[in-house]
Design an enzyme around this catalytic site. Structure first.
Site, PDB file in Angstrom:
ATOM      1  N   TYR A 274      -0.673  -0.494  10.133  1.00 39.81           N
ATOM      2  CA  TYR A 274      -1.207  -1.032   8.721  1.00 39.81           C
ATOM      3  C   TYR A 274       0.185  -0.584   7.814  1.00 39.81           C
ATOM      4  O   TYR A 274       0.854  -1.269   7.056  1.00 39.81           O
ATOM      5  CB  TYR A 274      -2.335  -0.162   8.308  1.00 39.81           C
ATOM      6  CG  TYR A 274      -2.705  -0.793   6.759  1.00 39.81           C
ATOM      7  CD1 TYR A 274      -3.111  -2.019   6.353  1.00 39.81           C
ATOM      8  CD2 TYR A 274      -2.460   0.463   5.713  1.00 39.81           C
ATOM      9  CE1 TYR A 274      -3.578  -2.130   5.034  1.00 39.81           C
ATOM     10  CE2 TYR A 274      -2.981   0.100   4.290  1.00 39.81           C
ATOM     11  CZ  TYR A 274      -3.654  -1.304   4.062  1.00 39.81           C
ATOM     12  OH  TYR A 274      -3.960  -1.434   2.937  1.00 39.81           O
TER      13      TYR A 274
ATOM     14  N   LYS B 120       2.844  -2.940   6.186  1.00 36.80           N
ATOM     15  CA  LYS B 120       2.991  -2.950   4.566  1.00 36.80           C
ATOM     16  C   LYS B 120       4.264  -2.460   4.218  1.00 36.80           C
ATOM     17  O   LYS B 120       4.790  -2.936   3.182  1.00 36.80           O
ATOM     18  CB  LYS B 120       1.739  -1.793   3.855  1.00 36.80           C
ATOM     19  CG  LYS B 120       0.533  -2.233   3.856  1.00 36.80           C
ATOM     20  CD  LYS B 120       0.109  -3.457   3.169  1.00 36.80           C
ATOM     21  CE  LYS B 120      -1.115  -3.783   3.233  1.00 36.80           C
ATOM     22  NZ  LYS B 120      -1.573  -5.154   2.461  1.00 36.80           N
TER      23      LYS B 120
ATOM     24  N   SER C 230       0.940  -1.088   0.123  1.00 34.26           N
ATOM     25  CA  SER C 230      -0.064   0.063   0.189  1.00 34.26           C
ATOM     26  C   SER C 230       0.830   1.087  -0.019  1.00 34.26           C
ATOM     27  O   SER C 230       2.030   1.185   0.577  1.00 34.26           O
ATOM     28  CB  SER C 230      -0.905   0.014   1.211  1.00 34.26           C
ATOM     29  OG  SER C 230      -1.538   1.388   1.493  1.00 34.26           O
TER      30      SER C 230
HETATM   31  P1  NAP Z   1     -11.499  -5.966   0.959  1.00 31.44           P
HETATM   32  O1  NAP Z   1     -12.543  -5.150  -0.072  1.00 31.44           O
HETATM   33  O2  NAP Z   1     -11.792  -5.448   2.476  1.00 31.44           O
HETATM   34  O3  NAP Z   1     -11.280  -7.537   0.869  1.00 31.44           O
HETATM   35  C1  NAP Z   1     -10.555  -7.960   1.728  1.00 31.44           C
HETATM   36  C2  NAP Z   1     -10.196  -9.537   1.152  1.00 31.44           C
HETATM   37  O4  NAP Z   1      -9.185  -9.980   2.111  1.00 31.44           O
HETATM   38  C3  NAP Z   1     -11.680 -10.150   1.162  1.00 31.44           C
HETATM   39  O5  NAP Z   1     -11.378 -11.247   0.185  1.00 31.44           O
HETATM   40  C4  NAP Z   1     -11.458 -11.144   2.729  1.00 31.44           C
HETATM   41  O6  NAP Z   1     -12.016 -12.311   2.713  1.00 31.44           O
HETATM   42  C5  NAP Z   1      -9.898 -11.276   2.620  1.00 31.44           C
HETATM   43  N1  NAP Z   1      -9.684 -11.486   3.945  1.00 31.44           N
HETATM   44  C6  NAP Z   1      -9.633 -10.835   5.015  1.00 31.44           C
HETATM   45  N2  NAP Z   1      -9.132 -11.644   6.058  1.00 31.44           N
HETATM   46  C7  NAP Z   1      -8.587 -12.536   5.618  1.00 31.44           C
HETATM   47  C8  NAP Z   1      -7.834 -13.833   6.195  1.00 31.44           C
HETATM   48  N3  NAP Z   1      -7.558 -13.742   7.431  1.00 31.44           N
HETATM   49  N4  NAP Z   1      -7.322 -14.858   5.249  1.00 31.44           N
HETATM   50  C9  NAP Z   1      -7.802 -14.775   4.183  1.00 31.44           C
HETATM   51  N5  NAP Z   1      -8.413 -13.761   3.362  1.00 31.44           N
HETATM   52  C10 NAP Z   1      -8.663 -12.906   4.230  1.00 31.44           C
HETATM   53  O7  NAP Z   1      -9.912  -5.247   0.876  1.00 31.44           O
HETATM   54  P2  NAP Z   1      -9.269  -4.580  -0.708  1.00 31.44           P
HETATM   55  O8  NAP Z   1      -9.594  -3.079  -0.548  1.00 31.44           O
HETATM   56  O9  NAP Z   1      -9.813  -5.472  -1.780  1.00 31.44           O
HETATM   57  O10 NAP Z   1      -7.797  -4.782  -0.190  1.00 31.44           O
HETATM   58  C11 NAP Z   1      -7.046  -5.876  -0.716  1.00 31.44           C
HETATM   59  C12 NAP Z   1      -5.541  -5.476  -0.638  1.00 31.44           C
HETATM   60  O11 NAP Z   1      -5.291  -4.183  -1.084  1.00 31.44           O
HETATM   61  C13 NAP Z   1      -5.201  -5.583   0.918  1.00 31.44           C
HETATM   62  O12 NAP Z   1      -3.785  -6.364   1.317  1.00 31.44           O
HETATM   63  C14 NAP Z   1      -4.947  -4.075   1.086  1.00 31.44           C
HETATM   64  O13 NAP Z   1      -4.353  -3.699   2.468  1.00 31.44           O
HETATM   65  C15 NAP Z   1      -4.579  -3.559   0.049  1.00 31.44           C
HETATM   66  N6  NAP Z   1      -4.776  -2.236  -0.235  1.00 31.44           N
HETATM   67  C16 NAP Z   1      -5.986  -1.790  -0.420  1.00 31.44           C
HETATM   68  C17 NAP Z   1      -6.327  -0.347  -0.640  1.00 31.44           C
HETATM   69  C18 NAP Z   1      -7.713   0.252  -0.838  1.00 31.44           C
HETATM   70  O14 NAP Z   1      -7.669   1.429  -1.072  1.00 31.44           O
HETATM   71  N7  NAP Z   1      -8.680  -0.355  -0.999  1.00 31.44           N
HETATM   72  C19 NAP Z   1      -5.126   0.422  -0.758  1.00 31.44           C
HETATM   73  C20 NAP Z   1      -3.991   0.192  -0.497  1.00 31.44           C
HETATM   74  C21 NAP Z   1      -3.777  -1.309  -0.444  1.00 31.44           C
HETATM   75  P3  NAP Z   1     -13.563 -12.464   3.109  1.00 31.44           P
HETATM   76  O15 NAP Z   1     -14.515 -12.023   2.090  1.00 31.44           O
HETATM   77  O16 NAP Z   1     -13.776 -13.890   3.313  1.00 31.44           O
HETATM   78  O17 NAP Z   1     -13.311 -11.638   4.427  1.00 31.44           O
END
Ligand code: NAP
Length: 257
Positions: free
Chosen positions: A163, A167, A150
């Site tokens: 976080y 990261k 991130s």
């Molecule tokens: P999200 O919409 O909240 O989805 C999170 C995903 O992770 C879901 O599929 C969830 O599964 C899964 N998960 C949660 N806990 C888990 C565990 N213990 N074991 C296996 N899977 C697990 O998140 P996102 O925004 O798509 O983020 C995805 C990645 O991108 C993350 O690493 C996040 O830190 C990174 N990121 C996101 C953003 C942003 O702006 N969104 C920015 C920078 C980085 P369930 O559905 O079963 O809960």
């Protein structure tokens, strides 16, 4: 989704594991890799229906995917994710460590469990899956590991010390792994998303979201597909074969070196 014509399916016969692929960025990555022919393991923690819907979308388009439940912060479950994939599908070519959570608050208010749960999934989960998958990839003498960090780990964000630490740890871990695995043709790279429209950012307060928007040169939040495109490139052979240990900011220009 639609599969690309067979001649453009650059990842045919490749097996890709995407952690946290039931929703958000992971879901978009799973669909994107499937369009170029990869067989995708759609990992999830709790959302079995959402994960099965991703699998259905891929298989209905003529692709190949399975859903696999595993909490990747738990050593036994992370190991099972990799060993079950190897047993059922024969290989592990691409690992995308995408699963992540936030527990945002200022450090003065941060409970140890807020710190620990974020480190356990976002950093230790990456270690556990990488360790297990790299054992398979070392025997194959090939593999692609793509870790989703991130901008928070690159520039630090107030209210996200847990976080940001996790990261930033992923970025350092990935550089070390790139060096440990390079002699066997395995690459390890990082994609650092900016602010992307998913459930994770839905939790942010509206005035904070507006404030962030002013700092993004491209003046919009990213979409999960913006990240999936970069992951697909890093998984591609030979296009990305000579890239390892790098971090790619996909953030509308938010972070500039
Ligand atoms: P999200 O919409 O909240 O989805 C999170 C995903 O992770 C879901 O599929 C969830 O599964 C899964 N998960 C949660 N806990 C888990 C565990 N213990 N074991 C296996 N899977 C697990 O998140 P996102 O925004 O798509 O983020 C995805 C990645 O991108 C993350 O690493 C996040 O830190 C990174 N990121 C996101 C953003 C942003 O702006 N969104 C920015 C920078 C980085 P369930 O559905 O079963 O809960």
């Amino acid at each position: 989704m639609e599969l690309l014509p067979e001649s453009l399916q650059t990842l045919r016969d490749r097996v890709a594991i995407v952690t946290g692929a039931s929703r958000g960025i992971g879901r978009a990555i799973a669909l994107e890799l499937a369009t170029v022919g990869a067989t995708v393991v759609v990992n999830y923690a709790r959302s079995s229906q959402a994960a099965e819907a991703v699998v259905a979308e891929i298989t209905e388009a003529g692709g190949s995917a399975i859903a696999l439940q595993a909490d990747v912060s738990q050593p036994d479950e992370a190991n099972h994710l990799i060993s079950h994939t190897k047993k059922e599908l024969g290989r592990v070519d691409i690992l995308v460590n995408n699963a992540g959570i936030t527990r945002d608050t200022l450090v003065l208010r941060m409970k140890l469990e807020d710190w620990q749960s974020v480190i356990d999934l976002n950093l230790t989960g990456v270690f556990l899956c990488t360790k297990a998958a790299s054992q398979v990839m070392l025997r194959q003498k090939s593999g692609r590991i793509i870790n989703i960090a991130s901008v928070s780990g690159v520039m630090g964000i107030a209210g996200q010390a847990n976080y940001s630490a996790a990261k930033a740890g992923v970025i350092g871990f990935s550089k070390a792994m790139a060096k440990e695995l390079s002699s066997r043709g395995i690459t390890v790279n990082v994609v650092a998303p900016g602010f992307i429209n998913t459930d994770m950012t839905q939790e942010l307060k509206e005035d904070y979201k507006q404030q962030v928007l002013k700092e993004i040169p491209l003046r919009r939040y990213g979409e999960p597909e913006d990240i999936a495109g970069m992951v697909r490139f890093l998984a591609a052979d030979p296009a990305a074969a000579y890239i390892t240990g790098q971090t790619f900011n996909v953030d509308g220009g938010l972070v500039m070196g």
